[in-house]
Each structure stands twice: as structure tokens, then as C-alpha cells.
Scaffold this motif. Structure first.
Motif, PDB file in Angstrom:
ATOM      1  N   ASP A  72     -41.680  47.873  19.276  1.00  0.00           N
ATOM      2  CA  ASP A  72     -41.631  48.502  20.595  1.00  0.00           C
ATOM      3  C   ASP A  72     -41.302  49.985  20.516  1.00  0.00           C
ATOM      4  N   LYS A  73     -40.475  50.344  19.597  1.00  0.00           N
ATOM      5  CA  LYS A  73     -40.116  51.744  19.444  1.00  0.00           C
ATOM      6  C   LYS A  73     -41.155  52.492  18.600  1.00  0.00           C
ATOM      7  N   ALA A  74     -42.203  51.787  18.208  1.00  0.00           N
ATOM      8  CA  ALA A  74     -43.299  52.360  17.424  1.00  0.00           C
ATOM      9  C   ALA A  74     -42.793  53.008  16.134  1.00  0.00           C
ATOM     10  N   LEU A  75     -41.730  52.447  15.589  1.00  0.00           N
ATOM     11  CA  LEU A  75     -41.231  52.969  14.327  1.00  0.00           C
ATOM     12  C   LEU A  75     -42.210  52.652  13.202  1.00  0.00           C
ATOM     13  N   PHE A  76     -42.457  51.371  13.002  1.00  0.00           N
ATOM     14  CA  PHE A  76     -43.342  50.915  11.944  1.00  0.00           C
ATOM     15  C   PHE A  76     -44.138  49.719  12.459  1.00  0.00           C
TER      16      PHE A  76
END
Length: 125
Positions: A72-76
């Protein structure tokens, strides 16, 4: 780099023994600590090769929540994930339990499954 979120020191030690000879392993006993490390890695331009997380972690968040946060946080969003559980939780989302973006599968037992992950994410040089 392999991120391992596991609150049982014996299981965490086994995972480190299996993966540590090939990868740099970073251990965390809560989802919050693993997420914090992932955020720090992103800021440094580092990318983990694999996340191995226990479903039932100590702390406020479980393994599924950790996976959701990473996506969701578009980290990985494409990070390969293996979720393990010491119990059969009927509420666990099996679709999140093994996420291998390049295709393939990871089988039990744990040692064989993690060893198979090498072929999916590649061994470090």
C-alpha cells in the motif's frame, strides 16, 4: 538482503541459518520494526530480495498487515514474499502467503521452500 519478521527466536535462528550463508539477513520481531527498516532501505535506494514473515507476529500488526503496508505504501510492490505460520489460521489469506512476481512456487517444508526461493530471486554475487 532478506527481511525476516519472526517473533520466535528459534524459528528466526533457523531462517537465519538457512539464508545467512547466501544473503545478508535482517531479523525483526515485529511487523512495525520490519516496516521501519523497509522505509529506511527505500530512502537509501536499497531493495530487499525477499521478505519472509510469520503470520502471527507480536505487536499490533501481523504478517498480512506487514505485506499490505509494503504494498500500500508502494515501498516494494513486487517484493517476493513467503508468509509462514505455526498454526493453521483459517482467516489467513492464502493469496498473500506466497507472492512470487516472476512466477513459480515455493513448497514446504520451510527449508526446501526458502531454498527454492533462491532460484526465484537469485543468489547475491
Amino acid at each position: 538482503i532478506v527481511l525476516i519478521a519472526e517473533d520466535d527466536p528459534r524459528v528466526a535462528g533457523l531462517m537465519r541459518a538457512i539464508l545467512g550463508s547466501t544473503y545478508e539477513v535482517r531479523l525483526f520481531d515485529t511487523a512495525e520494526a520490519a516496516l521501519s527498516e523497509a522505509q529506511a532501505m527505500k530512502k537509501k535506494g536499497e531493495e530487499p530480495a525477499l521478505l519472509v514473515t510469520d503470520q502471527g507476529l507480536a505487536g499490533k500488526k501481523n504478517g498480512e498487515a506487514l505485506i499490505d503496508d509494503l504494498r500500500d505504501k508502494a515501498l516494494f510492490p513486487d517484493l517476493p514474499v513467503v508468509m509462514v505460520s505455526g498454526s493453521a489460521d483459517p482467516g489467513m489469506d492464502a493469496k498473500k502467503a506466497v507472492f512470487v512476481p516472476k512466477g513459480g512456487s515455493i513448497l514446504q517444508p520451510l527449508k526446501n521452500g526458502i531454498t527454492q526461493a533462491y532460484g526465484l530471486v537469485g543468489k547475491p554475487e
